[in-house]
Design a protein around this motif. Structure first.
Motif: not given
Length: 617
Positions: A328-353
């Motif tokens: 629940g909530g929106d602050r610092f919510r992970i919008v998108e997350k994917r493992e781009i190569v083994p053991n390495t992850h790209e994280i998109v986070v809602h952090a407007p400020d």
């Protein structure tokens, strides 16, 4: 710090005590491996011949497959409706009593060709001579490693080395004995389950795709009480009164077979197909879906020709999903997350400020939960309109592992930023960017900003192998020239980014500024190559940080014989003035504690909401 799964094990469990040569049996290419071990436990693997690239299975999967938390470690015997843990003596005694009535055509032995040649010789003799049965069934896996066997009519008892037939087929049996390395639906319904040691845990030989014998050596310990399969079958034979199956070791079996000593597959005219195209890799080993045991494989492409079974989450993740709090909530919510190569992850986070004020070269400090470390991550992208920021997480310790196990919709506890001094963006002329590992993602916003300022921008991206290279199209679209290299040469351009840069400078190409982001070694050798040419070079330092505002001094480093704080004076510094030995020592100061912390506690899956977190739970 390459981001590979192999190095992840080496990081968490310590550097290898040494390496042992064996053959990878996860696919019929049978590549020669050097497996590193700590106290007998496999932690990493690499090619025995460094000029021959390995596929993703040999390079990244061996240690994690062998170290699976659900490996079978003890014998089990069925008591009523329950399989109960036993010891070898009692389990073998009961299994033999169960097998004894099923002589002749009532018995069948089912295996596949992933068992060693010595194992299969013993299996055949056991079936024909001890059980007096003609039903020795040896199945060849399809190109993806999958096996499906049909049981002969009239068979009432089966000994099998894997789930090569369905539980429905087994339903009509009077007795089922399973030898395997992992539990399956078939073993769940068996009368006896024996833990089997597999390729890097046993001595013997395995046949490659051309039928040539390749050596296996026990370079690490089997878990618990697991034994080589030939030893289990010989013990069954003795208990059934068969004295003929008695061997001191696999060399004695090989002598009986009349087989010559095997040799490692060292030289190849071309790299094996799976090393050039990850989608051509084997998907199954003994009908175990390998990516169920090696989580980093799940994001890699699979061939459309392969009908892969349903991809299920790993045990730890599945177990913790059941107790995760509602999202629940929106602050610092992970919008998108994917493992781009083994053991390495790209994280998109809602952090407007943070997104509103972010500039190239800055970072944010992230906490997965209220007891996590405050970990600095370079901002790899941001969008003020949507209020999102993007960063790349290399899974190497407990805190990064917590973030890696979170999913879209989960909330991080805190994101603080943007922090650090932004890079000075202006028209320098020609700017070369060198990115490696997590730094590949970090150079993208720098490339975009430098290009917008009128510079000619060259991006040099390095990875250990082509499986670890990412953002190729994204970077290529943001720069004037994009150069991809791999340390093992698996993309035809072999070397570090520093090597590519060195060649340009040696040829007289004028470069006005170099910016390097990656592991300390990569940035250090980049500085070493640019120094003789007098090219200004900046390196991004991310030593241990606590508060990120210059108050604690934990991130202090020495630049030009002066103490600097990476959080407020950096993160970019003159790479020719950095004390690289100090940087290396400070980054490894808590390595032992980090390894221990991973073993002591399990990572969280979702942020636990509390009054101060700001989430609208």
């Amino acid at each position: 710090r390459t981001g590979s799964l192999s190095e992840r094990y080496a990081k968490w469990y310590g550097r290898p005590d040494g390496y042992g040569a064996t053959t990878c049996a996860l696919c019929p290419e049978a590549c020669a491996l050097n497996v590193g071990a700590v106290d007998g436990q496999a932690v990493c693997s690499k090619a025995l011949d460094q000029n021959v690239p390995l596929c993703v299975l040999g390079r990244f999967s061996v240690a994690e497959f062998l170290n699976g938390t659900d490996r079978l470690q003890f014998p089990y015997s069925r008591v009523g409706s329950v399989l109960r843990q036993s010891d070898w003596r009692l389990a073998l005694e009961k299994a033999c009593a169960g097998l004894a009535p099923f002589q002749g055509g009532d018995f069948a032995f089912v295996c596949d060709t992933t068992s060693t040649l010595e194992d299969r010789h013993v299996f055949r003799r056991f079936t024909n001579e001890i059980m007096n049965s003609p039903h020795y069934i040896e199945c060849a896996p399809d190109r993806w490693g999958h096996v499906r066997a049909e049981l002969p009519a009239g068979v009432r008892a089966v000994l099998t080395t894997g789930q090569f037939f369905t539980p429905d087929q087994a339903a009509g049996l009077d007795l089922l004995v399973v030898m395997d390395c992992y539990p399956t639906e078939l073993s769940d319904g068996a009368d006896f389950v024996f833990p089997a040691a597999v390729f890097a845990e046993v001595d013997g030989t395995v046949a490659d795709k051309d039928g040539v014998a390749r050596p296996l050596h026990a370079v690490c310990k089997a878990p618990g009480l697991a034994l080589p399969e030939w030893q289990i079958v010989c013990a069954l034979s003795r208990a059934l009164g068969g004295e003929g199956l008695a061997y001191a070791d696999t060399a004695a079996i090989r002598a009986e077979m009349g087989a010559a000593d095997p040799k490692f597959l060292m030289s190849r005219e071309t790299a094996p197909e799976p090393a050039l195209d990850a989608s051509k890799r084997r998907m199954y080993y003994r009908n175990h879906l390998i990516e169920e045991k090696v989580s980093g494989l799940r994001e890699l492409p699979a061939s459309p020709d392969c009908k892969v079974a349903e991809r299920r989450p790993m045990g730890l993740k599945a177990a913790m999903d059941a107790t995760a709090e509602p999202k629940g909530g929106d602050r610092f919510r992970i919008v998108e997350k994917r493992e781009i190569v083994p053991n390495t992850h790209e994280i998109v986070v809602h952090a407007p400020d943070v997104a509103l004020k972010a500039q190239a070269g800055q970072f944010a400090i992230v906490m997965a939960d209220m007891v996590s470390e405050r970990v600095p991550y370079t901002l790899c992208d941001w969008d003020a309109a949507t209020g999102t920021i993007t960063f790349v997480v290399l899974e190497k310790g407990q805190s990064s592992r917590k973030i890696a196990l979170m999913e879209a919709g989960d909330c991080l506890a805190h994101v603080t930023g943007p922090l650090g001094i932004p890079l000075e963006i202006k028209n320098y002329g020609t700017v070369a960017l060198a990115g490696g590992c997590y730094g590949i993602g970090a150079i993208f916003p720098i490339a975009r900003a430098m290009k917008a300022a009128g510079n000619r921008v060259i991006a040099f991206s390095e990875a250990r192998s082509h499986y670890l290279a990412y953002h190729r199209e994204k970077l290529a679209g943001a720069v004037d020239e994009f150069v991809q290299s791999t340390v093992d040469g698996s993309n035809q351009t072999k070397g570090h980014a520093a090597d590519m840069l060195k060649n340009r400078l040696a040829a007289g190409e004028k470069i006005d500024l170099v910016i390097a982001v990656g592991c300390p070694f990569m940035m250090m050798i980049t500085a070493k190559e640019t120094a003789p040419h007098g090219v200004p070079t900046l390196a991004a330092l991310n030593p241990i940080m606590v508060d990120g505002t210059g108050m604690c001094g934990a991130c202090r480093i020495t630049v030009g014989e002066k103490t600097k704080f990476a959080c407020v004076d950096g993160p970019f510094f003159d790479a020719h003035q950095i004390d690289w030995n100090e940087v290396k020592d400070r980054r490894s100061a808590y390595a032992a504690a980090e390894i221990q912390s991973v073993g002591r506690s399990a990572p969280v899956i979702a942020h636990h909401h509390h009054g101060a977190c700001g989430c609208k739970a």
